[in-house]
Design a protein around this motif. Structure first.
Motif, PDB file in Angstrom:
ATOM      1  N   GLY A  78       6.619   1.241  26.573  1.00  0.00           N
ATOM      2  CA  GLY A  78       6.109   1.164  25.203  1.00  0.00           C
ATOM      3  C   GLY A  78       6.061   2.529  24.548  1.00  0.00           C
ATOM      4  N   LEU A  79       5.198   2.690  23.574  1.00  0.00           N
ATOM      5  CA  LEU A  79       5.110   3.938  22.815  1.00  0.00           C
ATOM      6  C   LEU A  79       4.388   5.029  23.606  1.00  0.00           C
ATOM      7  CD1 LEU A  79       4.230   2.426  19.328  1.00  0.00           C
ATOM      8  CD2 LEU A  79       6.305   3.697  19.875  1.00  0.00           C
ATOM      9  N   SER A  80       4.680   6.286  23.256  1.00  0.00           N
ATOM     10  CA  SER A  80       4.032   7.425  23.909  1.00  0.00           C
ATOM     11  C   SER A  80       2.576   7.547  23.440  1.00  0.00           C
ATOM     12  CB  SER A  80       4.777   8.715  23.562  1.00  0.00           C
ATOM     13  OG  SER A  80       4.600   9.009  22.182  1.00  0.00           O
ATOM     14  N   ASP A  81       1.782   8.269  24.228  1.00  0.00           N
ATOM     15  CA  ASP A  81       0.386   8.480  23.845  1.00  0.00           C
ATOM     16  C   ASP A  81       0.288   9.198  22.508  1.00  0.00           C
ATOM     17  OD1 ASP A  81      -0.566   7.223  26.035  1.00  0.00           O
ATOM     18  OD2 ASP A  81      -0.852   9.049  27.231  1.00  0.00           O
ATOM     19  N   HIS A  82       1.218  10.126  22.263  1.00  0.00           N
ATOM     20  CA  HIS A  82       1.151  10.902  21.024  1.00  0.00           C
ATOM     21  C   HIS A  82       1.192   9.996  19.789  1.00  0.00           C
ATOM     22  CE1 HIS A  82       1.340  14.609  18.717  1.00  0.00           C
ATOM     23  NE2 HIS A  82       2.066  13.907  17.878  1.00  0.00           N
ATOM     24  N   ILE A  83       2.118   9.058  19.801  1.00  0.00           N
ATOM     25  CA  ILE A  83       2.202   8.174  18.633  1.00  0.00           C
ATOM     26  C   ILE A  83       1.020   7.195  18.614  1.00  0.00           C
ATOM     27  CG2 ILE A  83       4.088   6.917  19.813  1.00  0.00           C
ATOM     28  CD1 ILE A  83       3.540   6.908  16.065  1.00  0.00           C
ATOM     29  N   LYS A  86       0.790  -1.242   0.000  1.00  0.00           N
ATOM     30  CA  LYS A  86       0.000   0.000   0.000  1.00  0.00           C
ATOM     31  C   LYS A  86       0.817   1.284   0.000  1.00  0.00           C
ATOM     32  CE  LYS A  86      -3.249   0.553   3.105  1.00  0.00           C
ATOM     33  NZ  LYS A  86      -3.961   0.184   4.364  1.00  0.00           N
ATOM     34  N   GLY A  87       2.121   1.199   0.076  1.00  0.00           N
ATOM     35  CA  GLY A  87       2.968   2.396   0.087  1.00  0.00           C
ATOM     36  C   GLY A  87       4.005   2.315   1.182  1.00  0.00           C
ATOM     37  N   LYS A  88       5.019   3.182   1.083  1.00  0.00           N
ATOM     38  CA  LYS A  88       6.121   3.088   2.039  1.00  0.00           C
ATOM     39  C   LYS A  88       5.652   3.394   3.464  1.00  0.00           C
ATOM     40  CE  LYS A  88       7.974   7.696   0.932  1.00  0.00           C
ATOM     41  NZ  LYS A  88       9.163   8.441   0.508  1.00  0.00           N
ATOM     42  N   PHE A  89       6.352   2.844   4.443  1.00  0.00           N
ATOM     43  CA  PHE A  89       5.879   2.956   5.819  1.00  0.00           C
ATOM     44  C   PHE A  89       7.038   2.993   6.815  1.00  0.00           C
ATOM     45  CE2 PHE A  89       5.931  -1.510   4.583  1.00  0.00           C
ATOM     46  CZ  PHE A  89       6.596  -2.119   5.628  1.00  0.00           C
ATOM     47  N   VAL A  90       6.747   3.586   7.966  1.00  0.00           N
ATOM     48  CA  VAL A  90       7.705   3.629   9.072  1.00  0.00           C
ATOM     49  C   VAL A  90       7.083   2.913  10.275  1.00  0.00           C
ATOM     50  CG1 VAL A  90       6.859   5.974   9.617  1.00  0.00           C
ATOM     51  CG2 VAL A  90       8.970   5.147  10.668  1.00  0.00           C
ATOM     52  N   VAL A  91       7.849   2.029  10.892  1.00  0.00           N
ATOM     53  CA  VAL A  91       7.346   1.299  12.058  1.00  0.00           C
ATOM     54  C   VAL A  91       7.958   1.901  13.330  1.00  0.00           C
ATOM     55  CG1 VAL A  91       6.888  -0.954  13.069  1.00  0.00           C
ATOM     56  CG2 VAL A  91       7.337  -0.774  10.612  1.00  0.00           C
ATOM     57  N   PHE A  92       7.093   2.344  14.236  1.00  0.00           N
ATOM     58  CA  PHE A  92       7.520   2.938  15.511  1.00  0.00           C
ATOM     59  C   PHE A  92       7.614   1.878  16.605  1.00  0.00           C
ATOM     60  CE2 PHE A  92       7.494   7.654  15.550  1.00  0.00           C
ATOM     61  CZ  PHE A  92       7.176   7.879  14.219  1.00  0.00           C
ATOM     62  N   PHE A  93       8.731   1.906  17.317  1.00  0.00           N
ATOM     63  CA  PHE A  93       8.914   1.029  18.484  1.00  0.00           C
ATOM     64  C   PHE A  93       9.177   1.888  19.708  1.00  0.00           C
ATOM     65  CE2 PHE A  93      10.004  -1.537  14.838  1.00  0.00           C
ATOM     66  CZ  PHE A  93       9.423  -2.757  15.119  1.00  0.00           C
ATOM     67  N   GLY A  94       8.583   1.495  20.831  1.00  0.00           N
ATOM     68  CA  GLY A  94       8.680   2.310  22.039  1.00  0.00           C
ATOM     69  C   GLY A  94       9.729   1.829  23.015  1.00  0.00           C
ATOM     70  N   THR A  95       9.834   2.555  24.115  1.00  0.00           N
ATOM     71  CA  THR A  95      10.835   2.259  25.123  1.00  0.00           C
ATOM     72  C   THR A  95      10.571   0.906  25.812  1.00  0.00           C
ATOM     73  OG1 THR A  95      11.800   3.036  27.192  1.00  0.00           O
ATOM     74  CG2 THR A  95       9.530   3.626  26.810  1.00  0.00           C
TER      75      THR A  95
END
Lengths: 223, 223
Positions: B141-146, B128-137
């Protein structure tokens, strides 16, 4: 008798715990298993146990020829409690024993090491029968004995400058890929009823305080 | 002019090195990228860099809101030298900047976190298109913002008692699975010629001693 014992012991744990046991047991397998040769870094050993639990791999074979296998519980997160660990550490070189024992149980012996006949992870045939994947020590990889006596050789394709993965990463990549493939094949990868009952009793015993005296009471009542 | 500079610089390195650069460059991608939010354990940070290099992922986005990203070179094995690292660390909360910048570049923002609309790793649509995968601390884990601003949510199916993987294992599983899928699709995942030339010059410069004065000499001769 096992069913009665399970029912009896189940009184002493919460309903949620029983549900969790049953769900995990339905997903447990001995079709894929892992053998670790001389892994000595506790964070690697522990991460491997955690990964095995996550992917439903019940059995782990631990070969200690010159390194002791030490678990860091903060990383393993209690996973070792639910796994079946087989230790090979009585001889100077315990790899032959491990291979013999696993071959006798019908396992294909797979070495993760470069070889002229190596197979790429994505092309490995999971359907051909149950198998054990051997991983070697952090510094020197697998021993010559396993390199010479494996049935098949597995390679994770890599595309960068670095030629190797961290050991806990290798194990996770292999187990994730092959166990996912296994779950999508119409083969008998699940535990047999007898194995499920045995594990459930074992897990109940580990969960219940003073389980020994409770079992004694049950046995006395059911003589 | 870039081709001439590459040819000129290539005199100063071995033929094998050039072959390695070309092979690695053919397999490099910016179609998949990774963002790390507040990873603080050096062995995790380093293992992630090594994994990215192994799977041909060129770009890594490093968000440091309250933890500094520290690399342990013994684990990273020199991989950071060949990667493009983007740092976000000037504000108190740098996650919005990172998301904005990546969205502007056309990336789908993927969060690895439980969500009502989560997608299992094996079902994620790479095409479906290029993508970035976010991983948290490691701890929170990930912040609320993400969590609130992601386009899609990714989940690695697990079957055991343990509910989570070590962070370096998570990254490896996700990148292995999705980059393998990507390489088997007929989509444009490779770097463009211009990007390849730029990276090659950068890598040559890092490999050649006193490359600055060599480049000055080249520029003088080609004015």
């Amino acid at each position: 008798m096992k069913t009665e014992l399970i029912n009896y012991l189940s009184q002493f744990v919460t309903e949620n715990r029983i549900k969790q046991f049953d769900k995990v047991l339905q997903n447990r397998t001995r079709y894929v298993t892992v053998a670790l040769e001389n892994i000595y870094q506790p964070h690697n050993a522990s991460a491997v146990l955690r990964t095995c639990d996550c992917f439903g791999i019940q059995d782990i074979h631990i070969i200690e020829n010159y390194n002791a296998f030490i678990v860091d519980e903060a990383i393993a997160m209690g996973s070792s409690k639910w796994l079946t660990l087989y230790n090979y550490n009585t001889e100077e070189d315990n790899t032959p024993d491990a291979i013999k024992s696993l071959k006798n149980k019908g396992y294909r012996i797979i070495a993760t090491t470069p070889h002229t006949h190596e197979i790429e992870l994505e092309n490995f045939d999971v359907s051909k029968g149950k198998f054990v994947v051997f991983f070697g020590t952090e510094m020197h990889g697998l021993s010559d004995h396993i390199k010479q006596n494996a049935d098949e050789y597995l390679k994770i394709p890599m595309f960068g400058f670095t030629e190797s993965f961290n050991i806990s990463v290798s194990v996770a990549l292999v187990l994730h890929h092959l166990s996912h493939k296994m779950r999508n094949l119409s083969i008998n990868w699940q535990l047999e009823e007898e194995e499920i009952a045995n594990l459930k009793i074992e897990w109940l015993k580990k969960t219940i305080k003073k389980s020994d005296s409770i079992i004694k009471k049950f046995q006395k009542e059911n003589q």
